[in-house]
Design an enzyme around this catalytic site. Structure first.
Site, PDB file in Angstrom:
ATOM      1  N   ASP A 192      -4.043   3.919   2.791  1.00 48.24           N
ATOM      2  CA  ASP A 192      -5.480   3.689   3.020  1.00 48.24           C
ATOM      3  C   ASP A 192      -5.760   2.246   3.437  1.00 48.24           C
ATOM      4  O   ASP A 192      -6.921   1.850   3.553  1.00 48.24           O
ATOM      5  CB  ASP A 192      -6.310   4.089   1.786  1.00 48.24           C
ATOM      6  CG  ASP A 192      -6.021   3.192   0.588  1.00 48.24           C
ATOM      7  OD1 ASP A 192      -5.131   2.317   0.683  1.00 48.24           O
ATOM      8  OD2 ASP A 192      -6.689   3.365  -0.451  1.00 48.24           O
ATOM      9  N   ASP A 218       0.843  -1.188   0.000  1.00 46.73           N
ATOM     10  CA  ASP A 218       0.000   0.000   0.000  1.00 46.73           C
ATOM     11  C   ASP A 218       0.886   1.249   0.000  1.00 46.73           C
ATOM     12  O   ASP A 218       1.645   1.473   0.938  1.00 46.73           O
ATOM     13  CB  ASP A 218      -0.878  -0.041   1.268  1.00 46.73           C
ATOM     14  CG  ASP A 218      -1.708   1.223   1.430  1.00 46.73           C
ATOM     15  OD1 ASP A 218      -1.922   1.925   0.412  1.00 46.73           O
ATOM     16  OD2 ASP A 218      -2.137   1.510   2.566  1.00 46.73           O
ATOM     17  N   HIS A 265      -4.737 -17.251  -4.713  1.00 48.36           N
ATOM     18  CA  HIS A 265      -5.556 -16.410  -3.834  1.00 48.36           C
ATOM     19  C   HIS A 265      -6.843 -17.093  -3.372  1.00 48.36           C
ATOM     20  O   HIS A 265      -7.592 -16.507  -2.587  1.00 48.36           O
ATOM     21  CB  HIS A 265      -5.900 -15.117  -4.579  1.00 48.36           C
ATOM     22  CG  HIS A 265      -6.768 -15.395  -5.769  1.00 48.36           C
ATOM     23  ND1 HIS A 265      -6.313 -16.076  -6.883  1.00 48.36           N
ATOM     24  CD2 HIS A 265      -8.068 -15.115  -6.023  1.00 48.36           C
ATOM     25  CE1 HIS A 265      -7.298 -16.192  -7.751  1.00 48.36           C
ATOM     26  NE2 HIS A 265      -8.373 -15.618  -7.257  1.00 48.36           N
ATOM     27  N   ASP A 266      -7.141 -18.268  -3.888  1.00 50.77           N
ATOM     28  CA  ASP A 266      -8.360 -18.985  -3.500  1.00 50.77           C
ATOM     29  C   ASP A 266      -8.076 -20.180  -2.600  1.00 50.77           C
ATOM     30  O   ASP A 266      -9.008 -20.913  -2.233  1.00 50.77           O
ATOM     31  CB  ASP A 266      -9.076 -19.531  -4.751  1.00 50.77           C
ATOM     32  CG  ASP A 266      -9.657 -18.439  -5.624  1.00 50.77           C
ATOM     33  OD1 ASP A 266     -10.018 -17.379  -5.098  1.00 50.77           O
ATOM     34  OD2 ASP A 266      -9.748 -18.664  -6.853  1.00 50.77           O
ATOM     35  N   ASP A 285     -10.713 -16.212 -15.862  1.00 49.81           N
ATOM     36  CA  ASP A 285     -11.480 -16.668 -14.708  1.00 49.81           C
ATOM     37  C   ASP A 285     -12.591 -17.637 -15.105  1.00 49.81           C
ATOM     38  O   ASP A 285     -13.368 -17.344 -16.030  1.00 49.81           O
ATOM     39  CB  ASP A 285     -12.096 -15.414 -14.054  1.00 49.81           C
ATOM     40  CG  ASP A 285     -12.639 -15.686 -12.676  1.00 49.81           C
ATOM     41  OD1 ASP A 285     -11.865 -16.147 -11.837  1.00 49.81           O
ATOM     42  OD2 ASP A 285     -13.837 -15.423 -12.453  1.00 49.81           O
ATOM     43  N   GLU A 316      -8.742 -20.693 -16.179  1.00 47.44           N
ATOM     44  CA  GLU A 316      -9.105 -21.400 -14.957  1.00 47.44           C
ATOM     45  C   GLU A 316     -10.325 -22.256 -15.294  1.00 47.44           C
ATOM     46  O   GLU A 316     -11.368 -21.730 -15.705  1.00 47.44           O
ATOM     47  CB  GLU A 316      -9.459 -20.407 -13.843  1.00 47.44           C
ATOM     48  CG  GLU A 316      -9.742 -21.112 -12.530  1.00 47.44           C
ATOM     49  CD  GLU A 316     -10.571 -20.270 -11.546  1.00 47.44           C
ATOM     50  OE1 GLU A 316     -10.482 -20.519 -10.348  1.00 47.44           O
ATOM     51  OE2 GLU A 316     -11.322 -19.377 -11.998  1.00 47.44           O
ATOM     52  N   ASP A 347      -2.011  -1.134  -3.719  1.00 45.69           N
ATOM     53  CA  ASP A 347      -2.342  -0.357  -4.915  1.00 45.69           C
ATOM     54  C   ASP A 347      -1.247  -0.482  -5.963  1.00 45.69           C
ATOM     55  O   ASP A 347      -0.205  -1.109  -5.729  1.00 45.69           O
ATOM     56  CB  ASP A 347      -2.619   1.110  -4.547  1.00 45.69           C
ATOM     57  CG  ASP A 347      -1.530   1.685  -3.666  1.00 45.69           C
ATOM     58  OD1 ASP A 347      -0.350   1.465  -3.981  1.00 45.69           O
ATOM     59  OD2 ASP A 347      -1.856   2.342  -2.640  1.00 45.69           O
ATOM     60  N   ASP A 367      -6.087 -10.442 -15.356  1.00 45.24           N
ATOM     61  CA  ASP A 367      -7.189 -11.360 -15.126  1.00 45.24           C
ATOM     62  C   ASP A 367      -8.351 -10.977 -16.038  1.00 45.24           C
ATOM     63  O   ASP A 367      -8.660  -9.795 -16.179  1.00 45.24           O
ATOM     64  CB  ASP A 367      -7.644 -11.259 -13.655  1.00 45.24           C
ATOM     65  CG  ASP A 367      -7.858 -12.609 -13.019  1.00 45.24           C
ATOM     66  OD1 ASP A 367      -8.745 -13.333 -13.491  1.00 45.24           O
ATOM     67  OD2 ASP A 367      -7.150 -12.927 -12.050  1.00 45.24           O
TER      68      ASP A 367
HETATM   69  C1  GLC Z   1     -12.368 -17.633  -9.609  1.00 45.85           C
HETATM   70  C2  GLC Z   1     -11.514 -16.659  -8.836  1.00 45.85           C
HETATM   71  C3  GLC Z   1     -12.158 -16.430  -7.506  1.00 45.85           C
HETATM   72  C4  GLC Z   1     -13.517 -15.810  -7.742  1.00 45.85           C
HETATM   73  C5  GLC Z   1     -14.359 -16.652  -8.696  1.00 45.85           C
HETATM   74  C6  GLC Z   1     -15.513 -15.872  -9.235  1.00 45.85           C
HETATM   75  O1  GLC Z   1     -12.439 -18.878  -9.050  1.00 45.85           O
HETATM   76  O2  GLC Z   1     -10.209 -17.137  -8.750  1.00 45.85           O
HETATM   77  O3  GLC Z   1     -11.383 -15.640  -6.663  1.00 45.85           O
HETATM   78  O4  GLC Z   1     -14.206 -15.696  -6.545  1.00 45.85           O
HETATM   79  O5  GLC Z   1     -13.635 -17.080  -9.808  1.00 45.85           O
HETATM   80  O6  GLC Z   1     -15.074 -14.890 -10.124  1.00 45.85           O
END
Ligand code: GLC
Length: 567
Positions: A27, A23, A328-329, A205, A259, A31, A100
């Site tokens: 805030d 950051d 991140h998931d 995604d 993905e 960023d 993304d």
């Molecule tokens: C993918 C992303 C995830 C998001 C989902 C809906 O799985 O990696 O973070 O919540 O799609 O967009």
């Protein structure tokens, strides 16, 4: 046969989660300028590509995966000018930028949805609306029994639209109607707009959800509600992806990685074979090993099962693999597949070895290179993940759990927040991530686990990553070599061989041996040649030579990883 060369096959990808990276303005939210400040660090890892999670304008119901304007930057992250600067600075360091692409759904605050729910000319069909029935009290019942990925029904009644719309994720993420050619051409235009700006590709995604089965049929009425098997890999997926590639990516030297939920190696081949629409796909088969019974279970996974999933993809995929263990998931890799206590360092290095020596493009997630761990959550209020929150709320509502304590163990392990705690830069307040109040808790172990400390630790996890990334870029065999699994049934030792049929290279045969356990283990590895130690996480490991002519005997320390040159 050796795969054709491509830059994205030789690349190592580093994933940056913008909210939580750095950051610059206090805030509490990461960023773009914050990322720019840390680019020298990223470049110093030796990675080639940055994959940036969504930075588009968004109400942040699902941390940016709910986009309200595809051509604007989310205010807390900066401006389009900041983004242009970021792109230039990444390129100036000889790295590339992958963005993304979230086009299965938008935010309900996207102008398209606003127009659609008002029934404006030409917009109604941008989303998937159904009248549905009403129950005895006159309340709308869902048009079918599909469940959302985040729990509960995938349908939401909209007062303004006076009917229900499909949302396979959060109710603020309505699914786009890809059957409508107008929406497709709007999306292709948007993709081109970004490619024209000079980005180097897209991570796409949940891309194999874009085509919904005709008639949106009910799933098995006995299971309530039904999930992804009903709607993944729909009938026109391949056609839409081919069309998208032809209209957009095919004209650029861009990499694409989709993905893809609910794919196996055969389905993946349709998407990523040489004449398929995508370069690569993320599958979830290894991510499912500890949750065969779904999100609410944490099962023991076995090493032979992990090997067999990996080996199938490594040897049978008609196309190029991705290699990842977290993002991140997912929970932090060292907490899930390693040991985040006594053997944190050794097991983090072992996982690095796993990621960087399989066949396929490695995807590293921020913080794993210093061995960041799952977070000790003190209360549910500390959590931010829309998925975990929704599931807990539904479980309370339905009476499946009486209070949060019953859910606690699973939620604290599974919550996506574990990967999303701020990057730990140093041991100053808030780990050097922000001068303000961080949007999500900082993992209290930042005082010990942070980049500054890692930089001074000779032979630490960070230097191990750097050296191994270097080695991978020096050795073609680690990129293009064939993969052969050894000892498939061994409970704790994971061993495989990479071989390259290329007479001009010195190292064309590498053995990887990983002791995935906290115990010292003796193992006899079936290779019929002398083995010279090439790389490893135990410095006093020695060369091994074949005592018999068909195996070598090794004594491995807990979580030890070794690479041998068998050439
Ligand atoms: C993918 C992303 C995830 C998001 C989902 C809906 O799985 O990696 O973070 O919540 O799609 O967009």
């Amino acid at each position: 046969m050796t795969a054709a060369r491509a830059w994205w096959k030789e690349a190592v990808v580093y994933q940056i989660y913008p909210q939580s990276f750095n950051d610059s303005d206090g805030d509490g939210v990461g960023d773009l300028q914050g990322i720019i400040e840390r680019l020298d660090y990223v470049a110093s890892l030796g990675v080639d590509v940055i994959w940036l999670n969504p930075v588009y304008q968004s109400p942040q119901a699902d941390n940016g995966y709910d986009i309200s304007d595809y051509r604007a930057i989310h205010e807390a992250y900066g401006t389009l000018d900041d983004w242009e600067e970021l792109l230039d600075e990444i390129h100036a360091r000889d790295m590339r930028l992958v963005m993304d692409l979230v086009v299965n759904h938008t935010s309900d605050e996207h102008e398209w949805f606003q127009r659609s729910r008002r029934g404006e000319d030409g917009y109604r069909d941008y989303y998937i609306w159904r009248e549905g029935e009403t129950d005895e009290y006159g309340d709308p019942t869902p048009p079918n029994n599909w469940g959302s990925f985040f729990g509960g029904s995938a349908w939401e009644y909209d007062e303004k639209g006076e009917s229900q719309y499909l949302h396979l994720f959060h109710e603020k993420q309505p699914d786009l109607n890809w059957e409508n050619p107008e929406i497709r051409s709007d999306i292709y235009e948007m993709i081109d707009w970004w490619l024209e700006k000079g980005i180097d590709g897209f991570r796409m995604d949940v891309i194999n959800l874009i085509s919904k089965p005709e008639g949106l049929p009910d799933g098995d009425p006995d299971s309530d509600p039904v999930g992804v098997e009903q709607f993944a890999n729909g009938p026109r997926t391949q056609e839409f992806l081919n069309e998208m590639a032809a209209e957009t990516f095919d004209d650029y030297d861009a990499m694409t990685v989709g993905e893809c939920v609910a794919i196996d190696v055969d389905i993946a081949g349709d998407y990523v074979s040489a004449d398929g629409p995508l370069d690569m796909a993320f599958h979830f088969q290894h991510m499912q090993l500890d949750q065969q019974d779904g999100w609410w279970s944490i099962e023991d996974w076995s090493l032979p099962d992990l090997k067999s999933v990996m080996a199938e993809w490594q040897t049978d995929l008609d196309g190029w693999n991705t290699v990842y263990l977290g993002n991140h998931d997912q929970p932090r890799i060292v907490s899930r597949f390693g040991d985040d206590e006594e053997y944190r360092e050794a097991s983090a290095k072992l996982l690095a070895t796993f990621l960087l020596t399989h066949q396929g493009t490695p995807f590293l997630f921020q913080g794993d290179e210093i061995g960041m761990t799952n977070c000790p959550w003190a209360s549910f209020e500390e959590m931010r993940d829309a998925d975990a929150k929704n599931r807990v709320a539904l479980a309370l509502e339905s009476g499946d759990i009486e209070d949060y304590d019953e859910a606690r163990e699973v939620v604290e392990f599974r919550s996506r927040d574990n990967a999303r705690t701020p990057m730990q830069w140093d041991d100053s307040h808030n780990a050097g991530f922000t001068d303000g109040d961080p949007w999500i808790k900082v993992n209290p172990n930042y005082e010990d686990i942070n980049v500054a400390a890692a930089e001074t630790a000779e032979d630490g996890i960070l230097s191990y990553y750097r050296e191994l990334i270097d080695l991978r870029s020096d050795l073609d065999v680690l990129v293009y070599g064939e993969y052969e699994l050894l000892l498939p049934d061994h409970e704790t030792v994971y061993a495989y061989r990479r071989t390259l049929d290329e007479p001009s290279v010195d190292v064309d045969d590498v053995l990887v041996v990983l002791n995935v356990s906290p115990t010292e283990t003796g193992v006899s590895v079936p290779v019929d040649t002398d083995a010279a130690l090439l790389f490893g996480n135990e410095l006093d490991a020695s060369d091994a030579s074949s005592e018999s002519h068909d195996s070598i005997d090794l004594d491995l320390q807990p979580y030890e990883a070794r690479l041998y040159d068998l050439s």
